[in-house]
Design a protein around this motif. Structure first.
Motif, PDB file in Angstrom:
ATOM      1  N   ALA A 315       0.816  -1.223   0.000  1.00  0.00           N
ATOM      2  CA  ALA A 315       0.000   0.000   0.000  1.00  0.00           C
ATOM      3  C   ALA A 315       0.847   1.269   0.000  1.00  0.00           C
ATOM      4  N   ALA A 316       2.153   1.141  -0.175  1.00  0.00           N
ATOM      5  CA  ALA A 316       3.031   2.318  -0.082  1.00  0.00           C
ATOM      6  C   ALA A 316       2.716   3.355  -1.156  1.00  0.00           C
ATOM      7  N   ALA A 317       2.394   2.922  -2.363  1.00  0.00           N
ATOM      8  CA  ALA A 317       2.115   3.878  -3.442  1.00  0.00           C
ATOM      9  C   ALA A 317       0.922   4.757  -3.085  1.00  0.00           C
ATOM     10  N   GLY A 318      -0.122   4.173  -2.511  1.00  0.00           N
ATOM     11  CA  GLY A 318      -1.275   4.959  -2.092  1.00  0.00           C
ATOM     12  C   GLY A 318      -0.949   5.870  -0.933  1.00  0.00           C
ATOM     13  N   PHE A 319      -0.129   5.385  -0.019  1.00  0.00           N
ATOM     14  CA  PHE A 319       0.331   6.167   1.132  1.00  0.00           C
ATOM     15  C   PHE A 319       1.047   7.427   0.651  1.00  0.00           C
ATOM     16  N   ILE A 320       1.885   7.268  -0.369  1.00  0.00           N
ATOM     17  CA  ILE A 320       2.622   8.395  -0.944  1.00  0.00           C
ATOM     18  C   ILE A 320       1.683   9.326  -1.695  1.00  0.00           C
ATOM     19  N   ALA A 321       0.829   8.771  -2.529  1.00  0.00           N
ATOM     20  CA  ALA A 321      -0.080   9.571  -3.350  1.00  0.00           C
ATOM     21  C   ALA A 321      -1.019  10.418  -2.500  1.00  0.00           C
ATOM     22  N   ASP A 322      -1.413   9.888  -1.350  1.00  0.00           N
ATOM     23  CA  ASP A 322      -2.324  10.612  -0.447  1.00  0.00           C
ATOM     24  C   ASP A 322      -1.614  11.661   0.402  1.00  0.00           C
ATOM     25  N   GLY A 323      -0.278  11.723   0.286  1.00  0.00           N
ATOM     26  CA  GLY A 323       0.482  12.689   1.079  1.00  0.00           C
ATOM     27  C   GLY A 323       0.549  12.341   2.551  1.00  0.00           C
ATOM     28  N   ASP A 324       0.365  11.064   2.876  1.00  0.00           N
ATOM     29  CA  ASP A 324       0.385  10.658   4.282  1.00  0.00           C
ATOM     30  C   ASP A 324       1.786  10.552   4.859  1.00  0.00           C
ATOM     31  N   ASN A 325       2.800  10.803   4.027  1.00  0.00           N
ATOM     32  CA  ASN A 325       4.194  10.725   4.473  1.00  0.00           C
ATOM     33  C   ASN A 325       4.827  12.096   4.693  1.00  0.00           C
ATOM     34  N   THR A 326       4.012  13.156   4.706  1.00  0.00           N
ATOM     35  CA  THR A 326       4.565  14.498   4.814  1.00  0.00           C
ATOM     36  C   THR A 326       3.635  15.391   5.626  1.00  0.00           C
ATOM     37  N   TYR A 327       3.972  16.658   5.723  1.00  0.00           N
ATOM     38  CA  TYR A 327       3.188  17.600   6.506  1.00  0.00           C
ATOM     39  C   TYR A 327       1.759  17.685   5.959  1.00  0.00           C
ATOM     40  N   GLY A 328       0.806  17.665   6.872  1.00  0.00           N
ATOM     41  CA  GLY A 328      -0.593  17.657   6.477  1.00  0.00           C
ATOM     42  C   GLY A 328      -1.154  16.266   6.316  1.00  0.00           C
ATOM     43  N   GLY A 329      -0.262  15.256   6.327  1.00  0.00           N
ATOM     44  CA  GLY A 329      -0.683  13.871   6.217  1.00  0.00           C
ATOM     45  C   GLY A 329      -0.674  13.189   7.575  1.00  0.00           C
ATOM     46  N   ARG A 330      -0.650  11.873   7.548  1.00  0.00           N
ATOM     47  CA  ARG A 330      -0.785  11.114   8.791  1.00  0.00           C
ATOM     48  C   ARG A 330       0.485  11.091   9.616  1.00  0.00           C
ATOM     49  N   VAL A 331       1.650  10.901   8.968  1.00  0.00           N
ATOM     50  CA  VAL A 331       2.916  10.827   9.698  1.00  0.00           C
ATOM     51  C   VAL A 331       4.012  11.452   8.834  1.00  0.00           C
ATOM     52  N   VAL A 332       4.718  12.413   9.389  1.00  0.00           N
ATOM     53  CA  VAL A 332       5.783  13.089   8.645  1.00  0.00           C
ATOM     54  C   VAL A 332       7.033  12.209   8.698  1.00  0.00           C
ATOM     55  N   THR A 333       7.461  11.734   7.534  1.00  0.00           N
ATOM     56  CA  THR A 333       8.641  10.882   7.472  1.00  0.00           C
ATOM     57  C   THR A 333       9.851  11.718   7.059  1.00  0.00           C
ATOM     58  N   ASN A 334      10.903  11.606   7.842  1.00  0.00           N
ATOM     59  CA  ASN A 334      12.167  12.296   7.590  1.00  0.00           C
ATOM     60  C   ASN A 334      11.999  13.808   7.417  1.00  0.00           C
ATOM     61  N   PRO A 335      11.491  14.489   8.458  1.00  0.00           N
ATOM     62  CA  PRO A 335      11.398  15.949   8.371  1.00  0.00           C
ATOM     63  C   PRO A 335      12.761  16.616   8.224  1.00  0.00           C
ATOM     64  N   SER A 336      13.825  15.909   8.589  1.00  0.00           N
ATOM     65  CA  SER A 336      15.187  16.439   8.447  1.00  0.00           C
ATOM     66  C   SER A 336      15.642  16.513   7.002  1.00  0.00           C
ATOM     67  N   GLY A 337      14.948  15.807   6.123  1.00  0.00           N
ATOM     68  CA  GLY A 337      15.409  15.624   4.750  1.00  0.00           C
ATOM     69  C   GLY A 337      15.952  14.230   4.533  1.00  0.00           C
ATOM     70  N   GLY A 338      16.150  13.510   5.643  1.00  0.00           N
ATOM     71  CA  GLY A 338      16.592  12.128   5.552  1.00  0.00           C
ATOM     72  C   GLY A 338      17.984  11.972   4.978  1.00  0.00           C
ATOM     73  N   LEU A 339      18.373  10.745   4.773  1.00  0.00           N
ATOM     74  CA  LEU A 339      19.687  10.459   4.216  1.00  0.00           C
ATOM     75  C   LEU A 339      19.802  10.993   2.791  1.00  0.00           C
ATOM     76  N   LEU A 340      18.675  11.009   2.070  1.00  0.00           N
ATOM     77  CA  LEU A 340      18.672  11.419   0.674  1.00  0.00           C
ATOM     78  C   LEU A 340      19.087  12.879   0.493  1.00  0.00           C
ATOM     79  N   SER A 341      18.665  13.749   1.407  1.00  0.00           N
ATOM     80  CA  SER A 341      18.977  15.171   1.274  1.00  0.00           C
ATOM     81  C   SER A 341      19.865  15.689   2.394  1.00  0.00           C
ATOM     82  N   LYS A 342      19.634  15.216   3.613  1.00  0.00           N
ATOM     83  CA  LYS A 342      20.473  15.666   4.729  1.00  0.00           C
ATOM     84  C   LYS A 342      21.877  15.118   4.579  1.00  0.00           C
ATOM     85  N   GLY A 343      21.977  13.896   4.022  1.00  0.00           N
ATOM     86  CA  GLY A 343      23.266  13.242   3.861  1.00  0.00           C
ATOM     87  C   GLY A 343      23.391  12.020   4.749  1.00  0.00           C
TER      88      GLY A 343
END
Length: 395
Positions: A315-343
């Motif tokens: 169900a990850a694709a739907g989780f992403i499409a619904d914006g549930d992984n960011t601000y305004g969604g259900r759970v904010v994942t990697n607010p730091s930017g994570g390894l991908l952007s923070k390093g």
């Protein structure tokens, strides 16, 4: 001393992450992170009874080199190396020292001074710890790419084939990471990328991965000062952030027996460590509002959503499409930017995750602040393998 073995995060410190060759040497970065953690806690280094120091790319006793510049107090200094889970392993050991009663004030430190380019083995004249992993990966993935790209790209490809996940789904995860990192002054990459820009970037693996979907080698350091309840009370330290539960696991036979790239890169470890933590704390995924997880590749973030129970398998694709992984969604994942952007300076990553979550639980994360946070979950994974999941609670 009371029988309360609760562990609190009294102080955290972190230096800005930078590209290889752009920053100070590892010992200088480490000392700066420790100084910040001590200042944040409001205590002197002489109060620290043990130190657990994580790094991958440095010689033995680099922990001593880093900390002798802070103070030569004669305390035990444990050097820790557990691949990409090194920093959280140091954190796990520091907490274990407190919960066991062995110490009341323990420092966890992680640092890395990396070289440009893909990571690789340092010793080519002996059996590789990845020998069995490489053999199965070679059998399952027929592509000539550096080791980490084959592993996590192969896992992402397996997810695509099983659940219909698309390259655009991974691109959305990468674009989200860039939006979060734009608000983090400690992040190495702060330029916002759109989904379209991620998709248009150079291909590393046609149909599977573009360059921004892989985290960069990075240099940096981060530290956390953990204390017991008694120590915090005696010294008037903050008890706002408590480690409510923690688990560290390694691979089981399924990692190889399943002949599944997702299992080979630690999906089973993630599920088990998360389950243990939820059981220990009496908390579930629905109670979470913020998570820092191991997004070494956008593909692993998607797989980890499901492993941590943030959404059901497939169900990850739907989780992403619904914006549930960011601000305004259900759970904010990697607010730091994570390894991908923070390093991702390997030894520092787990402590940097602790730094981020501590500030959200305190309510001091500034423009990145996730509102209504009572619990924060940290997930840090290392191939070979180890996985540490830590649940923090606001007291």
């Amino acid at each position: 001393m009371s029988n309360d073995r609760s562990t609190y995060v009294a102080g955290v410190g972190m230096v800005p992450f930078v590209k290889p060759g752009r920053g100070a040497s590892y010992d200088v970065m480490a000392r700066a992170a420790v100084a910040d953690a001590l200042k944040d806690a409001g205590i002197d280094y002489t109060a620290v009874e043990q130190a657990h120091v994580g790094y991958v790319y440095a010689d033995s006793c680099a922990g001593q080199r880093a900390l002798y510049g802070v103070g030569m107090t004669g305390i035990p200094i444990f050097n820790v190396n557990n691949n990409c889970a090194t920093g959280s392993t140091a954190l796990f050991l520091a907490r274990q020292a407190i919960t066991s009663g062995a110490a009341e004030c323990v420092l966890a430190l992680g640092f890395e001074e990396m070289m440009p380019g893909a990571i690789g083995a340092m010793f080519d004249d002996r059996v590789s710890p990845f020998a069995d992993f490489d053999a199965l990966c070679d059998d399952l993935v027929d592509v000539d790419l550096p080791l980490a790209l084959r592993y996590f790209g192969g896992a992402g490809k397996a997810h695509m084939e099983r659940y219909g996940t698309t390259l655009a789904d991974f691109a959305q995860v990468r674009a989200k990471a860039s939006r979060h990192a734009a608000a983090n002054p400690l992040s190495v990459f702060r330029t916002v990328m759109t989904e379209e820009e991620v998709l248009a970037a150079p291909l590393l693996w046609p149909g599977v991965m573009t360059r921004p979907m892989a985290c960069p080698p990075t240099c940096g350091a981060a530290a956390a000062l953990l204390v017991s309840d008694d120590f915090a009370r005696r010294h008037g330290l903050s008890r706002t952030v408590r480690i409510a539960a923690q688990a560290m696991v390694t691979d089981r036979p399924v990692a190889f027996a399943a002949r599944d790239m997702m299992e080979l890169v630690g999906a089973d470890m993630t599920r088990r460590a998360a389950h243990i933590v939820y059981e220990q704390a009496g908390v579930g995924p629905d109670d979470l509002r913020v998570v820092e997880l191991h997004d070494c590749f956008a593909h692993n973030e998607v797989i980890t959503y499901e492993g941590l129970g943030l959404c059901p398998p497939g169900a990850a694709a739907g989780f992403i499409a619904d914006g549930d992984n960011t601000y305004g969604g259900r759970v904010v994942t990697n607010p730091s930017g994570g390894l991908l952007s923070k390093g991702h300076p390997l030894g520092a990553t787990g402590l940097a995750q602790c730094f981020e979550l501590t500030h959200h639980l305190r309510g001091t994360a500034g423009s990145r602040q996730v509102e209504g946070v009572r619990h924060g979950l940290q997930h840090n994974l290392g191939l070979g393998g180890a996985c540490v999941v830590t649940l923090y609670a606001r007291v």
